[in-house]
Scaffold this motif. Structure first.
Motif, PDB file in Angstrom:
ATOM      1  N   GLY A 124       0.776  -1.239   0.000  1.00 37.28           N
ATOM      2  CA  GLY A 124       0.000   0.000   0.000  1.00 37.28           C
ATOM      3  C   GLY A 124       0.802   1.280   0.000  1.00 37.28           C
ATOM      4  O   GLY A 124       0.240   2.365  -0.101  1.00 37.28           O
ATOM      5  N   VAL A 126      -5.852  -1.574   1.103  1.00 34.56           N
ATOM      6  CA  VAL A 126      -4.725  -0.909   0.433  1.00 34.56           C
ATOM      7  C   VAL A 126      -5.142  -0.546  -0.998  1.00 34.56           C
ATOM      8  O   VAL A 126      -6.128  -1.045  -1.516  1.00 34.56           O
ATOM      9  CB  VAL A 126      -3.486  -1.832   0.328  1.00 34.56           C
ATOM     10  N   GLU A 127      -4.300   0.310  -1.596  1.00 30.12           N
ATOM     11  CA  GLU A 127      -4.434   0.548  -3.031  1.00 30.12           C
ATOM     12  C   GLU A 127      -3.108   0.108  -3.650  1.00 30.12           C
ATOM     13  O   GLU A 127      -2.042   0.555  -3.216  1.00 30.12           O
ATOM     14  CB  GLU A 127      -4.690   2.035  -3.276  1.00 30.12           C
ATOM     15  N   PRO A 153      -2.304   2.781   3.467  1.00 22.34           N
ATOM     16  CA  PRO A 153      -2.821   1.430   3.729  1.00 22.34           C
ATOM     17  C   PRO A 153      -3.256   1.308   5.181  1.00 22.34           C
ATOM     18  O   PRO A 153      -2.809   2.083   6.036  1.00 22.34           O
ATOM     19  CB  PRO A 153      -1.604   0.535   3.460  1.00 22.34           C
TER      20      PRO A 153
END
Ligand code: BES
Ligand code: MN
Ligand code: ZN
Length: 459
Positions: free
Chosen positions: A200, A280-281, A207
């Motif tokens: 993240g 998260v991304e 995140p």
């Protein structure tokens, strides 16, 4: 709260179900005028065929709806889920029983869903008086949970980042009196969640690890872990645009564990529930984790990054390790982990993995009964060596490309104690083209089947 179900009323409009073979009998029971009307409209009870019959005053008096034969191998117990999209506003009742009355009612509720966050959707306005013997509160509980999962998945990543997902979990906790906590950003490193942090770290949106706890501590502990990748670009191993397009749904595991938790808490099952969501991304930036980086993990093994796009198993590994630390009676994780699962079984039939044969049999049965299909695949021990790394304890992405859903499950297994009763489901979380009871878009998958299993074990 859904308002799909209506209290009994004398003027509820009857819906008559018919198959090709029962149509002659049903037709004989109609008035001569109604029979002529049905015949002149070419109604023959083809599956999904719909006809509204007028009364003497021209008002809608009765509805006919065609079903597959109950014996047809591909008969869809959710077929009545088409009705909300066809019926005009009003209150209806079933005049006779479709092959599975309970699933028909559920399908009616599930088929009434529309995603309306960004524009006024053509929300179906048909309401149903539940037939006698159907537990309407339970049907409402299940369809409300499906709505939660669908809304979370359908909401695009710009409005459903890690923080938004945490807010959804916090709202759920608040509603049912659960405890909620959240480890955010650099704290993840300080508290030893190196894999969640690494995946993240490239996003502007920090995140986090979401942690929800509910129920009597004396009850058996059931822990749910959901993959909460709010958008999966693939990271530096960037996905091509076609593969990236749908990746707002990569938090489908998180959405479905929240839906499952909602059902468990609403029903008051006798469990000590814990929900863990690594949110998260998986983004691209100068500080992104890289191919061939070697990372520590919470449980201990060092992980070599074969592919930054195999991020779901990384964040789940740290969350599963934490889940295991308080020795749950049952540990369940859900996630949209591999394209290979979809290649093997298609979008409607997620594979599941478990080290407990009794659990597998019970889940297969619940999945069938709830029309929430799942199919067991093996934790095939001979493929475990494909996870070997030349420099670390394990690699996150075998290079041979074989059996991708199985090798992902084997990766996760390394982060769960062999003595823990564990279930992993590699879901798709999306209905690519609308089917009865299943509008196109985010889908509640595996949660209904697992809820039935938990109700039986801990109800
Ligand atoms: N989120 C994807 C898996 C996915 C893709 C689910 C498409 C449903 C539809 C996951 O993070 C991923 O990218 N997995 C890779 C793993 C590979 C790099 C070992 C995959 O399946 O290609
Ligand atoms: Mn990925
Ligand atoms: Zn992913």
């Amino acid at each position: 709260m859904t308002t799909i179900f209506a209290p009994p009323t004398a003027d509820a409009i009857p819906i008559t179900f018919a198959t090709k073979s029962s149509w002659e009998t049903e037709k004989a029971a109609l008035s001569a005028t109604a029979r002529r009307f049905a015949e002149s409209n070419g109604f023959s009870a083809k599956p999904g065929q719909y006809l509204a019959l007028p009364g003497p005053d021209g008002a809608l008096a009765q509805v006919l709806f065609g079903l597959e034969e109950a014996t047809a191998p591909a008969h869809d117990p959710f077929r009545p889920g088409q009705l909300p999209g066809l019926l005009p506003e009003g209150v209806y009742r079933f005049a006779n029983a479709p092959y599975d009355g309970r699933l028909a009612v559920l399908a009616f509720a599930l088929g009434s869903y529309r995603f309306a966050r960004y524009r006024k959707a053509d929300q179906p306005k048909a309401r149903l008086v539940p037939p006698d013997g159907i537990d309407a509160a339970e049907m409402t509980r299940i369809s409300d949970a499906a709505t939660l999962a669908r809304n979370l998945i359908n909401t695009p990543a710009n409005d459903m980042g890690p923080e938004d997902l945490a807010a959804a979990a916090a709202a759920l906790a608040e509603r049912y009196g659960a405890a909620f906590s959240n480890i955010v950003g650099d704290d993840l490193r300080a508290k030893n969640f190196p894999l969640i942090h690494a995946v993240g770290q490239a996003s502007q949106r920090a995140p986090r690890l979401i942690d929800l706890t509910w129920g009597d501590p004396a009850h058996p502990k059931v822990t749910l872990v959901g993959k909460g990748v709010c958008f999966d670009t693939g990271g530096l191993d960037l996905k091509p645009s076609g593969s990236m397009l749908l990746m707002k749904k990569d938090m489908g595991g998180a959405a479905n564990v929240l839906a499952l938790a909602q059902m468990v808490m609403d029903a008051g099952l006798k469990v000590r529930l814990r929900v863990l969501i690594p949110a998260v991304e998986n983004a691209v930036a100068g500080n992104a984790f890289r191919p061939l980086d070697v990372l520590p993990s919470r449980k201990g093994p060092t992980v070599e990054i074969g592919n930054t796009d195999a991020e779901g198993r990384l964040v789940l590994a740290d969350a599963l390790a934490l889940a295991d630390e308080d020795k749950p009676d049952l540990l369940i994780d859900l996630g949209t982990l591999t394209g290979a699962a979809r290649v093997a079984l298609g979008p409607d039939l997620p594979p599941f993995y478990t080290n407990d044969d009794g659990l597998a049999d019970d889940l297969s049965r619940s999945a069938r009964e709830e029309n929430d299909p799942l199919w067991r695949l093996p934790l095939w021990p001979a493929y475990d060596k494909w996870l070997d790394s030349k420099v670390a304890d394990i690699n996150n992405a075998p290079s041979n490309g074989f059996a991708g859903s199985i090798t992902c499950a084997l990766f996760l297994q390394r982060f769960v104690e062999p003595t823990t009763r564990w279930l992993h489901v590699d879901i798709y979380g999306w209905t690519p083209t609308a089917k009865p009871g299943r509008p196109e878009g985010g889908e509640c998958q595996a949660a209904r089947a697992i809820y039935q299993l938990l109700s039986r074990r801990y109800g």
